[in-house]
Design a protein around this motif. Structure first.
Motif, PDB file in Angstrom:
ATOM      1  N   UNK A  20       0.852  -1.185   0.000  1.00 13.52           N
ATOM      2  CA  UNK A  20       0.000   0.000   0.000  1.00 13.52           C
ATOM      3  C   UNK A  20       0.896   1.246   0.000  1.00 13.52           C
ATOM      4  N   UNK A  21       0.273   2.391  -0.215  1.00 15.23           N
ATOM      5  CA  UNK A  21       1.021   3.655  -0.189  1.00 15.23           C
ATOM      6  C   UNK A  21       1.747   3.803   1.148  1.00 15.23           C
ATOM      7  N   UNK A  22       1.026   3.526   2.225  1.00 18.50           N
ATOM      8  CA  UNK A  22       1.613   3.660   3.561  1.00 18.50           C
ATOM      9  C   UNK A  22       2.819   2.723   3.716  1.00 18.50           C
ATOM     10  N   UNK A  23       2.659   1.484   3.275  1.00 18.54           N
ATOM     11  CA  UNK A  23       3.746   0.507   3.415  1.00 18.54           C
ATOM     12  C   UNK A  23       4.946   0.892   2.553  1.00 18.54           C
ATOM     13  N   UNK A  79      -3.235   0.162  -2.934  1.00 20.44           N
ATOM     14  CA  UNK A  79      -2.030  -0.548  -3.374  1.00 20.44           C
ATOM     15  C   UNK A  79      -1.269   0.229  -4.457  1.00 20.44           C
ATOM     16  N   UNK A  80       0.034   0.038  -4.488  1.00 23.21           N
ATOM     17  CA  UNK A  80       0.874   0.753  -5.451  1.00 23.21           C
ATOM     18  C   UNK A  80       0.411   0.580  -6.886  1.00 23.21           C
ATOM     19  N   UNK A  81      -0.122  -0.600  -7.195  1.00 24.20           N
ATOM     20  CA  UNK A  81      -0.507  -0.871  -8.585  1.00 24.20           C
ATOM     21  C   UNK A  81      -1.678   0.000  -9.043  1.00 24.20           C
ATOM     22  N   UNK A  82      -2.429   0.570  -8.084  1.00 27.17           N
ATOM     23  CA  UNK A  82      -3.604   1.364  -8.458  1.00 27.17           C
ATOM     24  C   UNK A  82      -3.298   2.859  -8.574  1.00 27.17           C
ATOM     25  N   UNK A  83      -2.042   3.243  -8.416  1.00 27.08           N
ATOM     26  CA  UNK A  83      -1.706   4.673  -8.434  1.00 27.08           C
ATOM     27  C   UNK A  83      -1.358   5.134  -9.842  1.00 27.08           C
ATOM     28  N   UNK A  84      -1.684   6.407 -10.151  1.00 28.31           N
ATOM     29  CA  UNK A  84      -1.219   6.955 -11.426  1.00 28.31           C
ATOM     30  C   UNK A  84       0.219   7.472 -11.237  1.00 28.31           C
ATOM     31  N   UNK A 116       4.189   9.682  -3.714  1.00 32.72           N
ATOM     32  CA  UNK A 116       4.547   8.666  -2.725  1.00 32.72           C
ATOM     33  C   UNK A 116       6.062   8.585  -2.587  1.00 32.72           C
ATOM     34  N   UNK A 117       6.733   8.683  -3.725  1.00 34.02           N
ATOM     35  CA  UNK A 117       8.200   8.656  -3.742  1.00 34.02           C
ATOM     36  C   UNK A 117       8.781   9.819  -2.922  1.00 34.02           C
ATOM     37  N   UNK A 118       8.163  10.989  -3.045  1.00 33.77           N
ATOM     38  CA  UNK A 118       8.653  12.156  -2.288  1.00 33.77           C
ATOM     39  C   UNK A 118       8.474  11.926  -0.788  1.00 33.77           C
TER      40      UNK A 118
END
Lengths: 237, 328
Positions: free
Chosen positions: A91-94, A130-135, A142-144
């Motif tokens: 997930x984004x948080x993870x 989840x990461x796969x659902x992000x544009x 998220x990287x920042x």
């Protein structure tokens, strides 16, 4: 202060970096240059992914080159990659927490910091996505947040605006400008977007064919004829 | 991040474990009890190999060999010291975990096909050792082998009958899956996900790639040791033909067919490996036909179902749920 002292990198017969020297002292500094100039190679040297042939890198009094890559991250080095490296099944948080996992501290504090950082970059409502659902922009945000997790001392962004729209690049620049104030870390940015670099970076190093062709205040550097010719070429009569 | 959250798939696993615990021992005859126990043991072994493949993208072709090693240690300890079954099982699992670590160290410098080949060579080495020295059966000396009938094997005090032993295996298998899931939800799981995404990105995130890869090998080795120990406990003796290197390859192929990312993928793989041949035998069909079915299944998985049969089941359930959501 990041002191890059006579760093030379060779890949076989190719000299990717040729005795590059620079002392970055500003909160946000830039590295620019045409394709193949050696910008990412320099970032890879700082990250520990590329071995130097000669030279040293001293960051806040610490010789970075003597540390393994994961130990540099523990020390406080953060970086993003040209392609956002977000794990699809986390997930984004993870994805952000994985960076905080490897610095000292208790889990509750780390979780609180990660939530705070996700709110800062505007991803608070996506923590369980989840990461796969992000544009691509959400992945970049998220990287920042990931680069700001833990106690960063040096944050490096490798072409963070690649593939982003003008508005997204504007917002990204605003966030990068705040990284130093929020974390105290020194920031290095590589990008082809000269407008972004001139807006957020106080000083800039220009590389061409692995050599330093200019270094100093961004405005002066961008006005340098050598920099213009490296980017635009020279007129042949 | 919800550490204690039970997902629908988790509930399904718990319900299946409850059914297996209560129903299978009550309904199965002696032959099928033995098949189910063996299936339970191989489910644990497949879970180890699936875990490595799904979490880290690493191919281990030595799982059945490590299972044999766990079985060897289990038999040796049982015949030598008369310690409780559980102590022997834990020691067997720890020995195979350490062997997994040792095997991982040279293998850490390799990736993909080369890593798979190194693990296959290790399986080949174990196969030769088992074929040469056989499994302990109560004899003297280090190897503990004697001619004639084997000395009796002490089953766990809680599970002296085949029915109770099947229940015992179900509980241990459930604990093994919980161990994997706990890892997946905590720091190691996050580190493994980053490593699978990109080793460079993982290192940049502070992940010690060698350490976490070695850890994963250790977990897979531990599960193989538990599986081998339980199999030894089921039969009381082991045969080297069970632990050939080719079986490790087959187990990995079946893990892909079953679906490495799902707990029930391991169960499907073990079912194909153990129950399908038994069913074919029961129907009077040559059990070797199962190899043809495995081959077809592998082709199907490689071409159309990268997440295996379990992935297809999960996809179908998701599509059904989405269709229901649209209808309401």
């Amino acid at each position: 202060m990041i002191e890059v002292n006579d760093v030379t990198v060779r890949f076989g017969g190719v000299v990717a970096l040729n005795a590059v020297q620079a002392s970055f002292s500003q909160p946000v500094s830039g590295i620019i240059g045409p394709n193949g100039a050696g910008k990412t190679t320099l970032m890879n040297v700082l990250s520990g992914f590329v071995q130097v042939h000669s030279g040293s890198v001293i960051c806040q009094g610490v010789n970075l080159l003597s540390m393994a890559p994961h130990k540099r991250a523990k020390w406080g080095l953060r970086r993003s990659f040209q392609k956002e490296e977000i794990a699809n099944d986390l997930t984004v948080l993870e994805n952000v927490l994985v960076q905080a996992d490897h610095v000292p501290g208790n889990t509750a504090d780390k979780l609180a910091q990660v939530h705070d950082l996700l709110a800062f970059v505007g991803m608070a409502d996506k923590t369980d996505t989840p990461g796969r659902s992000l544009n691509s922009f959400e992945r970049r945000l998220t990287d920042i947040a990931k680069c700001m997790a833990g106690q960063p001392r040096l944050v490096m962004f490798d072409e963070p605006a690649g593939g982003l729209s003008v508005d997204e690049t504007q917002r990204l620049g605003d966030l990068i400008l705040q990284v130093h104030d929020r974390t105290g870390a020194q920031v290095l940015v590589i990008d082809h977007d000269v407008e972004l670099i001139s807006r957020i970076c106080s000083e800039t190093l220009v590389l061409d064919f692995g050599k330093r062709i200019a270094f100093g205040p961004t405005r002066d550097v961008l006005a340098d004829p050598k920099v213009k010719s490296a980017y635009l070429g020279t007129e042949e009569v | 991040m919800r550490l204690w959250h039970i997902t629908p798939s988790g509930w399904a696993g718990l319900i299946f474990a409850a059914l297996a615990f209560f129903l299978f021992p009550a309904l199965a005859g002696n032959l099928w009890l033995s098949v189910f126990i063996s299936t339970g043991c191989f489910t644990i072994a497949v879970a180890g190999v699936s875990f490595m493949y799904a979490r880290l993208g690493m191919v281990s072709l030595t799982q059945v060999g490590l299972m044999g090693l766990g079985g060897w240690v289990m038999l040796r300890l049982n015949h030598a010291y008369g310690l409780p079954f559980e102590v022997n099982l834990i020691l067997a699992a720890l020995v195979t975990m350490v062997c997994g670590w040792i095997m991982a160290l040279p293998a850490m410098r390799m990736r993909g096909l080369y890593l798979a080949l190194v693990t296959l060579m290790a399986a080949g080495g174990l196969e030769i050792l088992f074929a040469t020295y056989q499994f302990p059966n109560g004899g003297d000396g280090f190897w503990g082998v004697k001619t004639g009938s084997a000395a009796p094997f002490t089953r766990p005090a809680l599970a002296t009958t085949p029915e109770a032993y099947l229940r015992y295996v179900v509980v241990i298998a459930l604990l093994c899956f919980l161990l994997i899931e706990a890892h997946r939800r905590m720091k190691p799981g996050r580190a493994w996900a980053m490593i699978r995404r990109s080793e460079a990105a993982a290192m940049a995130a502070g992940v010690n790639v060698t350490f976490y890869k070695t850890w994963a090998f250790g977990i897979a080795g531990l599960l193989a040791g538990v599986a081998g120990g339980l199999l030894a406990g089921s039969l009381g003796l082991l045969d080297d033909a069970t632990f050939r290197a080719s079986e490790s390859v087959l187990i990995f192929a079946l893990a892909v067919v079953g679906g490495a990312r799902y707990w029930y993928g391991a169960l499907i793989a073990a079912t194909l490996y153990r129950i399908l041949p038994a069913l074919l035998n029961n129907w009077g069909v040559d059990a070797d036909l199962s190899f043809v079915i495995f081959g077809a299944g592998l082709l199907h998985a490689v071409i159309t179902a990268p997440d295996g049969i379990a992935g297809q089941i999960a996809g179908a359930l998701k599509a059904r749920k989405a269709a229901k959501g649209r209808a309401s």
